[in-house]
Scaffold this motif. Sequence first.
Motif, PDB file in Angstrom:
ATOM      1  N   TYR A 142      -9.259  -4.211 -19.848  1.00 18.41           N
ATOM      2  CA  TYR A 142      -8.185  -3.236 -19.607  1.00 18.41           C
ATOM      3  C   TYR A 142      -8.735  -1.987 -18.927  1.00 18.41           C
ATOM      4  CZ  TYR A 142      -4.313  -0.036 -20.351  1.00 18.41           C
ATOM      5  OH  TYR A 142      -3.301   0.871 -20.146  1.00 18.41           O
ATOM      6  N   ARG A 143      -9.860  -1.484 -19.404  1.00 20.52           N
ATOM      7  CA  ARG A 143     -10.424  -0.264 -18.824  1.00 20.52           C
ATOM      8  C   ARG A 143     -10.870  -0.497 -17.384  1.00 20.52           C
ATOM      9  NH1 ARG A 143     -14.594   2.721 -22.753  1.00 20.52           N
ATOM     10  NH2 ARG A 143     -14.494   4.205 -21.008  1.00 20.52           N
ATOM     11  N   LEU A 144     -11.475  -1.639 -17.116  1.00 22.55           N
ATOM     12  CA  LEU A 144     -11.881  -1.956 -15.742  1.00 22.55           C
ATOM     13  C   LEU A 144     -10.669  -2.121 -14.842  1.00 22.55           C
ATOM     14  CD1 LEU A 144     -14.861  -4.285 -16.571  1.00 22.55           C
ATOM     15  CD2 LEU A 144     -14.962  -2.426 -14.890  1.00 22.55           C
ATOM     16  N   SER A 145      -9.621  -2.733 -15.367  1.00 25.03           N
ATOM     17  CA  SER A 145      -8.381  -2.879 -14.604  1.00 25.03           C
ATOM     18  C   SER A 145      -7.832  -1.515 -14.200  1.00 25.03           C
ATOM     19  CB  SER A 145      -7.353  -3.641 -15.455  1.00 25.03           C
ATOM     20  OG  SER A 145      -6.059  -3.545 -14.912  1.00 25.03           O
ATOM     21  N   ARG A 146      -7.812  -0.568 -15.139  1.00 24.84           N
ATOM     22  CA  ARG A 146      -7.254   0.755 -14.861  1.00 24.84           C
ATOM     23  C   ARG A 146      -8.170   1.561 -13.927  1.00 24.84           C
ATOM     24  NH1 ARG A 146      -3.798   0.465 -13.996  1.00 24.84           N
ATOM     25  NH2 ARG A 146      -3.022   2.572 -14.281  1.00 24.84           N
ATOM     26  N   TYR A 147      -9.487   1.442 -14.112  1.00 24.12           N
ATOM     27  CA  TYR A 147     -10.420   2.182 -13.258  1.00 24.12           C
ATOM     28  C   TYR A 147     -10.309   1.704 -11.811  1.00 24.12           C
ATOM     29  CZ  TYR A 147     -14.728   4.371 -11.582  1.00 24.12           C
ATOM     30  OH  TYR A 147     -15.621   5.131 -10.876  1.00 24.12           O
ATOM     31  N   LEU A 148     -10.295   0.401 -11.635  1.00 23.51           N
ATOM     32  CA  LEU A 148     -10.179  -0.167 -10.292  1.00 23.51           C
ATOM     33  C   LEU A 148      -8.806   0.113  -9.687  1.00 23.51           C
ATOM     34  CD1 LEU A 148     -11.978  -3.497 -11.149  1.00 23.51           C
ATOM     35  CD2 LEU A 148     -12.771  -1.895  -9.402  1.00 23.51           C
ATOM     36  N   ALA A 149      -7.773   0.135 -10.533  1.00 23.25           N
ATOM     37  CA  ALA A 149      -6.430   0.437 -10.048  1.00 23.25           C
ATOM     38  C   ALA A 149      -6.351   1.852  -9.480  1.00 23.25           C
ATOM     39  CB  ALA A 149      -5.415   0.269 -11.179  1.00 23.25           C
ATOM     40  N   ASN A 150      -7.068   2.778 -10.092  1.00 21.84           N
ATOM     41  CA  ASN A 150      -7.096   4.146  -9.581  1.00 21.84           C
ATOM     42  C   ASN A 150      -7.680   4.191  -8.170  1.00 21.84           C
ATOM     43  OD1 ASN A 150      -7.100   7.130  -9.721  1.00 21.84           O
ATOM     44  ND2 ASN A 150      -9.318   6.883  -9.818  1.00 21.84           N
ATOM     45  N   ILE A 151      -8.808   3.493  -7.969  1.00 16.96           N
ATOM     46  CA  ILE A 151      -9.410   3.434  -6.631  1.00 16.96           C
ATOM     47  C   ILE A 151      -8.452   2.738  -5.664  1.00 16.96           C
ATOM     48  CG2 ILE A 151     -11.334   2.568  -5.254  1.00 16.96           C
ATOM     49  CD1 ILE A 151     -13.046   2.585  -7.785  1.00 16.96           C
ATOM     50  N   ASN A 152      -7.860   1.652  -6.111  1.00 23.96           N
ATOM     51  CA  ASN A 152      -6.928   0.886  -5.281  1.00 23.96           C
ATOM     52  C   ASN A 152      -5.743   1.750  -4.852  1.00 23.96           C
ATOM     53  OD1 ASN A 152      -6.395  -1.707  -4.102  1.00 23.96           O
ATOM     54  ND2 ASN A 152      -4.785  -2.017  -5.622  1.00 23.96           N
ATOM     55  N   GLY A 153      -5.246   2.554  -5.786  1.00 22.12           N
ATOM     56  CA  GLY A 153      -4.117   3.427  -5.471  1.00 22.12           C
ATOM     57  C   GLY A 153      -4.483   4.517  -4.475  1.00 22.12           C
ATOM     58  N   LEU A 154      -5.638   5.130  -4.679  1.00 17.95           N
ATOM     59  CA  LEU A 154      -6.099   6.165  -3.745  1.00 17.95           C
ATOM     60  C   LEU A 154      -6.273   5.589  -2.337  1.00 17.95           C
ATOM     61  CD1 LEU A 154      -8.790   7.896  -6.009  1.00 17.95           C
ATOM     62  CD2 LEU A 154      -6.622   8.908  -5.251  1.00 17.95           C
ATOM     63  N   MET A 155      -6.873   4.397  -2.265  1.00 13.37           N
ATOM     64  CA  MET A 155      -7.103   3.764  -0.968  1.00 13.37           C
ATOM     65  C   MET A 155      -5.788   3.269  -0.356  1.00 13.37           C
ATOM     66  SD  MET A 155     -10.761   1.811  -1.269  1.00 13.37           S
ATOM     67  CE  MET A 155     -10.976   1.942   0.515  1.00 13.37           C
ATOM     68  N   GLY A 156      -4.881   2.815  -1.208  1.00 14.81           N
ATOM     69  CA  GLY A 156      -3.580   2.366  -0.714  1.00 14.81           C
ATOM     70  C   GLY A 156      -2.792   3.493  -0.083  1.00 14.81           C
ATOM     71  N   ASN A 157      -2.821   4.676  -0.707  1.00  8.59           N
ATOM     72  CA  ASN A 157      -2.126   5.836  -0.144  1.00  8.59           C
ATOM     73  C   ASN A 157      -2.708   6.209   1.214  1.00  8.59           C
ATOM     74  OD1 ASN A 157      -0.552   5.975  -2.452  1.00  8.59           O
ATOM     75  ND2 ASN A 157      -1.782   7.580  -3.413  1.00  8.59           N
ATOM     76  N   ARG A 158      -4.037   6.160   1.302  1.00 13.11           N
ATOM     77  CA  ARG A 158      -4.691   6.494   2.573  1.00 13.11           C
ATOM     78  C   ARG A 158      -4.378   5.440   3.634  1.00 13.11           C
ATOM     79  NH1 ARG A 158      -5.246   8.822   6.559  1.00 13.11           N
ATOM     80  NH2 ARG A 158      -7.185   8.817   7.765  1.00 13.11           N
TER      81      ARG A 158
END
Length: 278
Positions: free
Chosen positions: A224-240
Motif C-alpha cells: 500500500y505504501r509503495l502504491s501511494r508513493y509511486l502514485a504521487n510521482i505518477n501524478g506529478l509526472m502526469g500533470n506535467r
Amino acid sequence: MIDNSKWKKFSPETVELLFTAVEEDDIVNDHASLPQAIDLQCSQENIQNCYALCLQFWEEGFTRVELLRLVKKLLKGGELSATERMQYKYIRSRYKHLRFAQRLYSRKHEANLWFRQTTVFLGHFQDAFRNGKKDIVTFYGRILRVYLSKPVWMLVHHALRHARLDSENGFIAHRQEQIRALRALITQPQLTGQEFHNVRKIISQQVSYYDTLRSIYPDNQDAYRLSRYLANINGLMGNRHDEMVADKLAGRKPYEEPTTLDANIRQHLELLVAHFPF
C-alpha cells in the motif's frame, strides 16, 4: 513458463479494490513515504494471480460495443457527455493496467502488438477530443473502428487469455532492469519528451504492480505504501505530461524539446532508486 487459458477468478470486492487503487494511481500526495525496505520477492503463484486479476479487471469492466459506440459518436461529430467521458476514462484505464501487466508478468515483458497499439490509439484519441482537435479525432477514430471490430477483438482477446508468464527470477530481474534504466535517465540534467515519457512508463508500470498486489492482499501495508508513493510521482509526472501535450497541440512548444526535470519529481525518483534493492 506457464501457459494459461483459464485464470483464477476473484471476488467482486477484490476487483473493486483494484478499481479504487487504479483511480488513486495518479493522485499527488507529497506526504506519501516509502516503507523501510522494498521486498522484490514474488512467488510464481502471485505472478499468476496478479495477471489474472488484471485480465479480469479488463474483461469485466466494459464491452466492445460500449467502447465502439463512444468512438463512433465522436467520429460523427458528436460530443461526449460528462458521464460518457468518465466511462471512456475508466475503459482506457483498464486497457493501460492490463498493458502494464503484460509488460510486467509476461515472459517477453511486452504487450500483445494489437492490444498495445489499441491502448496507444485510445490515448491519442482522448488527447484529441479533450483539446478539440477534430481532424485528429477523425484520424484515430477511424483506426480505432478497425481495431475494435469483432474479428480483431476476438484475436486480441484470445492472445490475452493465452499469455505466457515469466518465472519468479525473470520477474525480479525485469524490475531491477527497469529501475537501472530509470537511474540512468534521471542522472541527466534535462530530458527530451521521449525520455520523460520513458521515465513515466517505468513508474506507471511499478505502481500498477503494487496497485494489484494491495488489492489481492489488503493487509500488505508495504504494498500500500509503495502504491501511494509511486502514485504521487505518477501524478506529478502526469500533470506535467498533460502540459507538454497541450503545448504540442497548440504549437507553443515541441514535445521533444529537452526540459529540466522538476526538482520535486527528481527528488522522489532519486529516493526510490536509492531504496531499490539490486
